[in-house]
Every structure is written in C-alpha cells, then in structure tokens.
Motif scaffolding. Structure first.
Motif, PDB file in Angstrom:
ATOM      1  N   GLY A  92       0.797  -1.222   0.000  1.00 44.94           N
ATOM      2  CA  GLY A  92       0.000   0.000   0.000  1.00 44.94           C
ATOM      3  C   GLY A  92       0.825   1.264   0.000  1.00 44.94           C
ATOM      4  N   ARG A  93       2.093   1.157  -0.408  1.00 47.19           N
ATOM      5  CA  ARG A  93       2.965   2.318  -0.435  1.00 47.19           C
ATOM      6  C   ARG A  93       3.235   2.737  -1.878  1.00 47.19           C
ATOM      7  NH1 ARG A  93       6.115   2.408   4.466  1.00 47.19           N
ATOM      8  NH2 ARG A  93       8.026   2.944   3.368  1.00 47.19           N
ATOM      9  N   THR A  94       3.780   3.943  -2.047  1.00 41.37           N
ATOM     10  CA  THR A  94       4.091   4.464  -3.377  1.00 41.37           C
ATOM     11  C   THR A  94       5.594   4.652  -3.490  1.00 41.37           C
ATOM     12  OG1 THR A  94       1.970   5.635  -3.433  1.00 41.37           O
ATOM     13  CG2 THR A  94       3.634   6.310  -5.038  1.00 41.37           C
ATOM     14  N   PRO A  95       6.305   3.704  -4.103  1.00 41.16           N
ATOM     15  CA  PRO A  95       7.774   3.754  -4.148  1.00 41.16           C
ATOM     16  C   PRO A  95       8.294   4.680  -5.240  1.00 41.16           C
ATOM     17  CG  PRO A  95       7.002   1.816  -5.285  1.00 41.16           C
ATOM     18  CD  PRO A  95       5.774   2.477  -4.723  1.00 41.16           C
ATOM     19  N   ASN A  96       9.569   5.033  -5.125  1.00 36.97           N
ATOM     20  CA  ASN A  96      10.260   5.800  -6.152  1.00 36.97           C
ATOM     21  C   ASN A  96      11.425   4.946  -6.654  1.00 36.97           C
ATOM     22  OD1 ASN A  96      12.004   7.564  -7.598  1.00 36.97           O
ATOM     23  ND2 ASN A  96      11.184   9.316  -6.509  1.00 36.97           N
ATOM     24  N   PRO A  97      11.245   4.225  -7.761  1.00 38.69           N
ATOM     25  CA  PRO A  97      12.289   3.304  -8.223  1.00 38.69           C
ATOM     26  C   PRO A  97      13.583   3.998  -8.628  1.00 38.69           C
ATOM     27  CG  PRO A  97      10.556   3.525  -9.873  1.00 38.69           C
ATOM     28  CD  PRO A  97      10.056   4.207  -8.633  1.00 38.69           C
ATOM     29  N   CYS A  98      13.507   5.272  -9.055  1.00 38.31           N
ATOM     30  CA  CYS A  98      14.738   5.984  -9.425  1.00 38.31           C
ATOM     31  C   CYS A  98      15.620   6.213  -8.195  1.00 38.31           C
ATOM     32  CB  CYS A  98      14.398   7.311 -10.093  1.00 38.31           C
ATOM     33  SG  CYS A  98      13.626   7.123 -11.718  1.00 38.31           S
ATOM     34  N   MET A  99      14.981   6.494  -7.055  1.00 42.27           N
ATOM     35  CA  MET A  99      15.750   6.662  -5.823  1.00 42.27           C
ATOM     36  C   MET A  99      16.423   5.343  -5.444  1.00 42.27           C
ATOM     37  SD  MET A  99      15.136   9.869  -4.978  1.00 42.27           S
ATOM     38  CE  MET A  99      15.515  10.143  -3.268  1.00 42.27           C
ATOM     39  N   ARG A 100      15.663   4.251  -5.534  1.00 44.89           N
ATOM     40  CA  ARG A 100      16.230   2.942  -5.178  1.00 44.89           C
ATOM     41  C   ARG A 100      17.369   2.569  -6.120  1.00 44.89           C
ATOM     42  NH1 ARG A 100      13.129   4.048  -1.811  1.00 44.89           N
ATOM     43  NH2 ARG A 100      15.102   4.972  -1.169  1.00 44.89           N
ATOM     44  N   GLY A 237      -3.522  -1.268  -7.422  1.00 43.77           N
ATOM     45  CA  GLY A 237      -3.658  -0.457  -8.619  1.00 43.77           C
ATOM     46  C   GLY A 237      -3.930   1.007  -8.354  1.00 43.77           C
ATOM     47  N   TYR A 238      -3.823   1.422  -7.079  1.00 41.01           N
ATOM     48  CA  TYR A 238      -4.170   2.797  -6.722  1.00 41.01           C
ATOM     49  C   TYR A 238      -3.014   3.480  -5.993  1.00 41.01           C
ATOM     50  CZ  TYR A 238      -8.854   1.311  -7.957  1.00 41.01           C
ATOM     51  OH  TYR A 238      -9.933   0.835  -8.654  1.00 41.01           O
ATOM     52  N   THR A 239      -2.983   4.801  -6.109  1.00 40.33           N
ATOM     53  CA  THR A 239      -1.979   5.603  -5.424  1.00 40.33           C
ATOM     54  C   THR A 239      -2.659   6.760  -4.715  1.00 40.33           C
ATOM     55  OG1 THR A 239      -1.596   6.924  -7.420  1.00 40.33           O
ATOM     56  CG2 THR A 239      -0.142   5.043  -7.053  1.00 40.33           C
TER      57      THR A 239
END
Length: 394
Positions: A92-100, A237-239
C-alpha cells in the motif's frame, strides 16, 4: 584519478565522461545492463538501459577514445529495484524506483565494484554539484540550472558515496549547452530524447504492469466513515491522490470529486475523500540518511526546506530527529525493526512539519531535506498526519 564513467547511452552521461577525460582523468566507460530482456528496444523517450542504449554508449566511448565495458547488473536490479517496487505497492505504499536505483545500483553495487577494481570515483551525468566545506567535508548541492536539477534523486547518497562521486554537469547553465557540446564533439547522442517514466515499464501503464504480476482481487472503495461507494480489482492499482479511474458509482453528498486518501492492502480497501483531506501537516520516516557528514543539530528542531517529488517545488519546513519507543507499527500493524540501545528497543524518525500543508503525500515516497541549495539528507516516508480531521473533511 582513475574514473569509472557510468554511460547510460544518453547525451548527459556521454558529455560527463568527455569532461572527465578533458580534466585529465584515466577514464573507463561502463554501461549497466539492467534489463532481463537484452533484446529490448527503446521506444522514443520511453525506457532506458536497452540494447539500443548500450550501442549508443559504445559509440560515444569510441569517439572519446576510452575503454568500454558492459556490466550485467540485471539480477541485482530485479532484486533491489523491481522486486522492491512490487513489494511496496503490495504494502500500500508508493515507491520511487529511481531513488532505489541510485541508492542500491549506481552508488552501491556499481561503486562497490569500482572501488574493488581500483577506481577512485564514479562519474555520472546527473545535474548536481559537490562542494567542499571549510573542514574539507563534501556536500551535495543543487545544480546551477534548477530546471534540470537532479539533486532530489541523489538525496540517498551517503558521506562515503559522495567521497567517490563525480558530477561534471553540475555547473552547466542549461541542457541546450550540453547538447551543443555533444554535437561539437561529434557524439551521435546529441539530439537523442531524454528518457522518462519508469524504465522497466516503458509503456507507462503501471497499473496494468502490476496487475499482470499481482493479479486481481476485488475489494471495496469506501469513504472515511466506512461507507461503501464502489469496488475495485486490487488495491495495488491505486496511489494516494489518484482521482481518475475510481469508478465510484455513488456520488458524494457534497457533489465534489473524490480522491484516494488511504490504501489498506490487508483489507484490500481503498479509502477516498475530498481533495482537502489530502493536505498533510506532518510526515515522518525511520529510514533516513544524511548526504555527507551527519549534522549535530538534528536532535533539535531546525528550519529547512522539504521536497517530496523530483520536480516539486521545495517547501519551507521544520525538521527534527525524534526518538520513538517502543518501535512503532506501520499502517498495517507490522512491527518495524530498529537498533537496540542497552535493554530498550529504540528507533528514531525524521519528523518534518511543513509551514503550509503538502498535498497528496504517500508512504513510500522520499522526502529530501535542503538547507538552501545543500542537500542535508532524506527519509522514506512511513507515516503522514492529515491537516484535515476525518470529521471535518466528511
């Protein structure tokens, strides 16, 4: 110095490598093969790290006259970035793949290998500056061109990583100047489009990509008071802040549109409400780091600016490191591990209170803290506090 130039196949990394050569460094170019489908081709400005990009990087290295290699980091990328992305959405979280990717691939796995091979620094085409303070400590700062500034996505870098990082484009006034320089050097990538979107979802359909991997799971869409107003095929499927695609069959009593306010994956429930309920008065994260030497004042409230998205404006705020005992639970009630000091389980969180509420902040996002142009540090957001109580927003 022996410098390893990370060459993505774009114009920025090619010019950065060229400037490292001009500076007299012993430069070797390397392209990171991150895709598990090596035959993947690029589509316009969508996607990156494809076989086409590898070939562009090779041509640039040939023009510069430097050795060039391709390193296969696809397994590490899948584990540390792609799998993490899926796990975060599942929670249920919204990740930032560029940061990772910057944290775990370009400035962890790559730098670790570079140092083991005897290189002194890793050079990239990021728009950011490294400055040295009066005591000789390195600091990360915004680029000269704020329009291209990428210091936000570098906020995860540590003191040790900054000591071996090189950003030759940081003082460049504009991207147009970089393209002109690339053309003058005879680099074929001079007019190549910038890449955007999530590199491993080149068609931009994040919801469809997640559904292919996580399947469907019908659940309820509810108001903050628990009233059921619709249904969905999977909370992943939601943010937070989403408005489109809710398919709410029951209109709100006030006639206003509804936005996603909360996501509860264990209950497979999506909570919606009015836009003003997205205003956040406080955010905090236990996974924090300092971009350089850790400040000795962070235990006391200090004035700063906070930025929660790569292209968002910085907002004045007050931040403080606060001890939390016992270890708090996350939104789904799961305990979060913390270091043990003596016999008491203690953790600390970086608490940020913006002077004016931030809108649409989600757990999993990254909050980067600035002191002027300097990046002080960052945290992955674990929790937020709404500026509008449920009763007031109903």
């Amino acid at each position: 110095m022996r410098v390893l130039a990370a060459m993505s196949g774009g114009v920025d990394s090619a010019v950065a490598a060229a400037r490292a050569v001009d500076a007299g460094h012993d430069v070797v170019g390397v392209h990171l093969a991150l895709s598990r489908m090596p035959g993947t081709l690029r589509t316009g400005s969508r996607g990156c790290c494809t076989i086409e990009d590898s070939m562009d990087a090779q041509r640039a290295a040939n023009v510069l006259g430097i050795p060039y290699y391709v390193w296969d980091f696809s397994e590490r990328f899948k584990l540390d970035v792609v799998d993490d992305f899926v796990a975060e959405y599942t929670a249920g979280r919204t990740p930032n793949p560029c940061m990772r990717c910057n944290e775990r691939i370009k400035f962890a796995a790559l730098l670790e290998k570079a140092l083991a091979l005897g290189f002194d620094a890793v050079c990239t085409g990021h728009y950011a500056e490294i400055r040295t303070d009066a005591d000789g400590n390195r600091e990360l700062h915004r680029a000269a061109s704020w329009a291209k500034d990428q210091s936000y996505v570098l906020g995860v870098l540590t003191e040790q990583q900054l000591a071996h990082a090189m950003f030759p484009l940081g003082a460049t006034p504009s991207k147009a100047e970089v393209r002109a320089e690339a053309a003058a050097r005879g680099l074929s990538v001079a007019s190549k489009p910038d890449s955007h979107d999530i590199c491993f979802i080149p068609d931009g359909d994040t919801r469809g990509w997640l559904s292919d991997r996580l399947g469907t799971a019908p659940g309820e869409i509810v108001e903050r008071d628990g009233t059921v107003v619709g249904s969905h095929d999977g909370s992943h499927g939601y943010t937070i802040g989403q408005r489109r695609g809710l398919a709410i069959g029951r209109p709100a009593s006030d006639g206003k549109p509804r936005f996603v306010l909360e996501i509860h994956p264990k209950q497979n429930r999506v909570v919606v409400g009015p836009k003003e309920a997205l205003d956040i008065a406080e955010l905090a994260g236990r996974r924090y780091s300092w971009a350089g030497v850790a400040p000795d004042f962070a235990a006391d409230p200090f004035e700063c600016e906070v930025q929660i998205r790569a292209h968002a404006d910085p907002v004045p705020a007050i931040a403080v490191l606060r001890a939390v005992t016992p270890v708090p639970a996350d939104a789904e009630g799961a305990s979060v591990p913390a270091p043990v000091e003596g016999a008491v389980t203690v953790t600390r969180e970086l608490v940020i209170t913006p002077h004016t509420p931030l809108n649409g902040v989600a757990a999993g996002q990254t909050a980067v803290v600035y002191l002027g142009t300097r990046v002080l540090g960052q945290c992955t957001i674990d929790r937020t506090v709404s500026a509008v109580p449920a009763t007031a927003a109903s």
